[in-house]
Design an enzyme around this catalytic site. Structure first.
Site, PDB file in Angstrom:
ATOM      1  N   PHE A 108     -11.112   5.262-122.516  1.00  0.00           N
ATOM      2  CA  PHE A 108     -10.121   4.164-122.551  1.00  0.00           C
ATOM      3  C   PHE A 108     -10.248   3.214-121.359  1.00  0.00           C
ATOM      4  CE2 PHE A 108      -6.871   6.817-125.178  1.00  0.00           C
ATOM      5  CZ  PHE A 108      -7.356   6.292-126.345  1.00  0.00           C
ATOM      6  N   SER A 120      -8.597  10.247-129.564  1.00  0.00           N
ATOM      7  CA  SER A 120      -9.817  10.085-128.782  1.00  0.00           C
ATOM      8  C   SER A 120     -10.129  11.397-128.082  1.00  0.00           C
ATOM      9  CB  SER A 120      -9.631   8.980-127.741  1.00  0.00           C
ATOM     10  OG  SER A 120     -10.650   9.096-126.775  1.00  0.00           O
ATOM     11  N   ASN A 135     -11.808  11.676-125.437  1.00  0.00           N
ATOM     12  CA  ASN A 135     -12.255  11.413-124.062  1.00  0.00           C
ATOM     13  C   ASN A 135     -11.130  11.240-123.043  1.00  0.00           C
ATOM     14  OD1 ASN A 135     -14.991  11.382-124.905  1.00  0.00           O
ATOM     15  ND2 ASN A 135     -14.609   9.377-125.814  1.00  0.00           N
ATOM     16  N   THR A 136      -9.883  11.413-123.465  1.00  0.00           N
ATOM     17  CA  THR A 136      -8.768  11.456-122.506  1.00  0.00           C
ATOM     18  C   THR A 136      -8.268  12.891-122.532  1.00  0.00           C
ATOM     19  OG1 THR A 136      -8.153   9.153-122.796  1.00  0.00           O
ATOM     20  CG2 THR A 136      -6.405  10.630-122.060  1.00  0.00           C
ATOM     21  N   LYS A 147      -3.868   7.238-136.009  1.00  0.00           N
ATOM     22  CA  LYS A 147      -5.323   7.464-136.155  1.00  0.00           C
ATOM     23  C   LYS A 147      -5.637   8.894-135.750  1.00  0.00           C
ATOM     24  CE  LYS A 147      -9.823   5.574-134.946  1.00  0.00           C
ATOM     25  NZ  LYS A 147     -10.521   4.442-134.358  1.00  0.00           N
TER      26      LYS A 147
HETATM   27  C1  LIG Z   1     -17.945   3.162-127.663  1.00  0.00           C
HETATM   28  C2  LIG Z   1     -16.783   3.502-128.563  1.00  0.00           C
HETATM   29  C3  LIG Z   1     -15.485   3.271-128.124  1.00  0.00           C
HETATM   30  C4  LIG Z   1     -14.404   3.594-128.952  1.00  0.00           C
HETATM   31  N1  LIG Z   1     -13.130   3.345-128.512  1.00  0.00           N
HETATM   32  C5  LIG Z   1     -12.072   3.643-129.327  1.00  0.00           C
HETATM   33  C6  LIG Z   1     -10.744   3.366-128.912  1.00  0.00           C
HETATM   34  O1  LIG Z   1     -10.501   2.831-127.835  1.00  0.00           O
HETATM   35  N2  LIG Z   1      -9.726   3.709-129.756  1.00  0.00           N
HETATM   36  C7  LIG Z   1      -9.967   4.295-130.981  1.00  0.00           C
HETATM   37  O2  LIG Z   1      -9.022   4.595-131.728  1.00  0.00           O
HETATM   38  N3  LIG Z   1     -11.222   4.540-131.395  1.00  0.00           N
HETATM   39  C8  LIG Z   1     -12.271   4.234-130.600  1.00  0.00           C
HETATM   40  N4  LIG Z   1     -13.544   4.474-131.038  1.00  0.00           N
HETATM   41  C9  LIG Z   1     -13.748   5.113-132.362  1.00  0.00           C
HETATM   42  C10 LIG Z   1     -14.029   4.079-133.446  1.00  0.00           C
HETATM   43  O3  LIG Z   1     -12.948   3.190-133.596  1.00  0.00           O
HETATM   44  C11 LIG Z   1     -14.321   4.774-134.792  1.00  0.00           C
HETATM   45  O4  LIG Z   1     -13.171   5.479-135.195  1.00  0.00           O
HETATM   46  C12 LIG Z   1     -15.492   5.736-134.723  1.00  0.00           C
HETATM   47  O5  LIG Z   1     -16.524   5.195-133.927  1.00  0.00           O
HETATM   48  C13 LIG Z   1     -16.058   6.057-136.107  1.00  0.00           C
HETATM   49  O6  LIG Z   1     -16.530   4.897-136.741  1.00  0.00           O
HETATM   50  P1  LIG Z   1     -18.092   4.496-136.816  1.00  0.00           P
HETATM   51  O7  LIG Z   1     -18.827   5.688-137.337  1.00  0.00           O
HETATM   52  O8  LIG Z   1     -18.122   3.300-137.697  1.00  0.00           O
HETATM   53  O9  LIG Z   1     -18.508   4.168-135.421  1.00  0.00           O
HETATM   54  C14 LIG Z   1     -14.635   4.165-130.236  1.00  0.00           C
HETATM   55  C15 LIG Z   1     -15.953   4.364-130.664  1.00  0.00           C
HETATM   56  C16 LIG Z   1     -17.015   4.043-129.863  1.00  0.00           C
HETATM   57  C17 LIG Z   1     -18.411   4.286-130.362  1.00  0.00           C
END
Ligand SMILES: Cc1cc2nc3c(=O)[nH]c(=O)nc-3n(C[C@H](O)[C@H](O)[C@H](O)COP(=O)(O)O)c2cc1C
Length: 373
Positions: A122, A187, A189-190, A230
């Site tokens: 984040f 997430s 990562n927190t 989410k």
């Molecule tokens: C670098 C990165 C940062 C992300 N940051 C957030 C975030 O701040 N909040 C969130 O709900 N999801 C975050 N996500 C998750 C994406 O919104 C998504 O749910 C996830 O990547 C799966 O979709 P995809 O396969 O199309 O990438 C992040 C994903 C990536 C790769």
């Protein structure tokens, strides 16, 4: 994918650090969308020509596809996302307090598997600065022509028991500017964030956000705004059922499935072993099946009565169609933009339009959940 992206951009991106490549791509999008001529060129090249309208959350979307959270954490590319034809834009994750996120490097590409690992944590300017940025943007350019969603995260310094205030404060600051709010408790990562998916913790976050929603709506004589949750793809079936029940009971208007996973693919090339050993959430192609399975489960559980936003591994129109069949009304991608570039939206919308014609659906609404019939 556009030939320009394949021949020039993708090879350059491959040799760049993932986070830097992302920042440069966003800078380029901002630059090109700041000038009316290059903005028109962007639209000409990338905006889908077909319309696949869909009603969701009481709003009209020109088609079902938008960007996933994380792609524009600082709300920097609004005019660019509009120009390339997304039907909605999600900004954030935004936390109450500004934070730097985890030490770099924290984003890694596994190109052969069309996957990413990230442990961003984040990184974002915080709710106050994002609200100010939106105020300035709206003052200069007006509100975006498509619904603007805000992804709400919890500040790392905020203890879990104070999470409801943290989310609510961010929502309050952004309420005037955003059309849909997403409570992100998923997430990886927190530290301990995912614990907030459990009953009472989740309920009190939703309730404090809904309180802000009602207060802001009544003080500005407007309707309350849709609030979504989410979720993580790593929930067990029982946990998923509990989250869905709690979120519906507490007044969430829909669900986004899913965030990144802490699992790793069973098979991958030798060259990717180092990447998949990195700590963080996995996104992209290897996540597609798990996220689609969860959409199926939620759709069955809720008898198709609760809107689902499908995200996880959407990189082609076939991926998108599977999620529609499973029960998603709207769709998002992050990794797909990294591997396919700005042409992703048009190729998905063209492909969905073709699928609908082949299968005899005249509206997208009719197709949602077709795999359950
Ligand atoms: C670098 C990165 C940062 C992300 N940051 C957030 C975030 O701040 N909040 C969130 O709900 N999801 C975050 N996500 C998750 C994406 O919104 C998504 O749910 C996830 O990547 C799966 O979709 P995809 O396969 O199309 O990438 C992040 C994903 C990536 C790769």
């Amino acid at each position: 994918m556009g030939i320009g992206y394949r021949v020039f951009v993708r090879p350059m991106i491959r040799v760049q650090d993932s986070e830097k490549a992302h920042a440069r791509a966003l800078l380029m999008l901002r630059f090109l969308s700041s000038n009316p001529i290059s903005r028109s060129i962007l639209s000409l090249l990338y905006r889908p020509r077909k319309k696949i309208p869909i009603q969701c959350f009481g709003q009209t979307y020109q088609h079902p596809f938008g960007n996933a959270a994380g792609l524009d954490k600082r709300a920097e590319g609004l005019r660019g996302w509009e120009a390339i034809g997304l039907s909605f834009i999600e900004i954030g994750g935004i936390t109450e307090h500004e934070q730097k996120g985890n030490p770099k490097p924290r984003m890694f590409r596994a190109t052969p598997s069309r996957a990413l690992i990230n442990r961003m944590g984040f990184n974002n300017p915080g709710s106050q600065k994002v609200a100010l940025k939106l105020e300035q943007h709206f003052g200069k350019f007006g509100s975006p022509s498509v619904p603007l969603w805000a992804n709400l995260g919890k500040s790392k310094i905020t203890p879990l028991e104070d999470a409801p205030n943290d989310y609510a404060q961010t929502m309050e600051r952004l309420w005037n500017y955003c059309d849909v709010f997403v409570i992100n408790v998923s997430s990886p990562n927190t530290p301990n964030l995912r614990e907030l998916q459990h009953d009472e913790a989740l309920e009190s976050i939703i309730k404090s956000c809904q309180q802000v929603n009602q207060n802001k709506a009544s003080s500005s004589n407007l309707k309350v705004k849709p609030l979504l949750i989410k979720i993580a793809p790593d929930l067990s079936d029982e946990q998923l059922a509990a989250v869905v029940n709690t979120a519906r009971r507490a007044g969430c208007d829909g669900i986004i499935a899913t965030n990144t996973t802490v699992e790793r693919p069973d098979n991958f090339s030798k060259s990717e072993a180092k990447i998949f050993a990195e700590t963080g959430g996995l996104s992209g192609a290897p996540l597609a099946k798990r996220s689609t399975d969860m959409i199926h489960q939620i759709y069955s559980m809720t008898k198709g009565e609760w809107p689902i936003v499908g995200v996880g591994g959407i990189q082609t129109a076939d991926d998108a169609w599977e999620k529609i069949g499973a029960g998603a009304s709207l769709l998002q991608a992050y990794s797909g933009f990294v591997f396919e570039g700005a042409g992703l939206t048009r190729s998905i919308i063209n492909g969905l339009d073709k699928k609908m014609k082949e299968e005899g659906y005249s509206t997208l609404q009719e197709a949602i959940g077709f795999a359950h019939q």
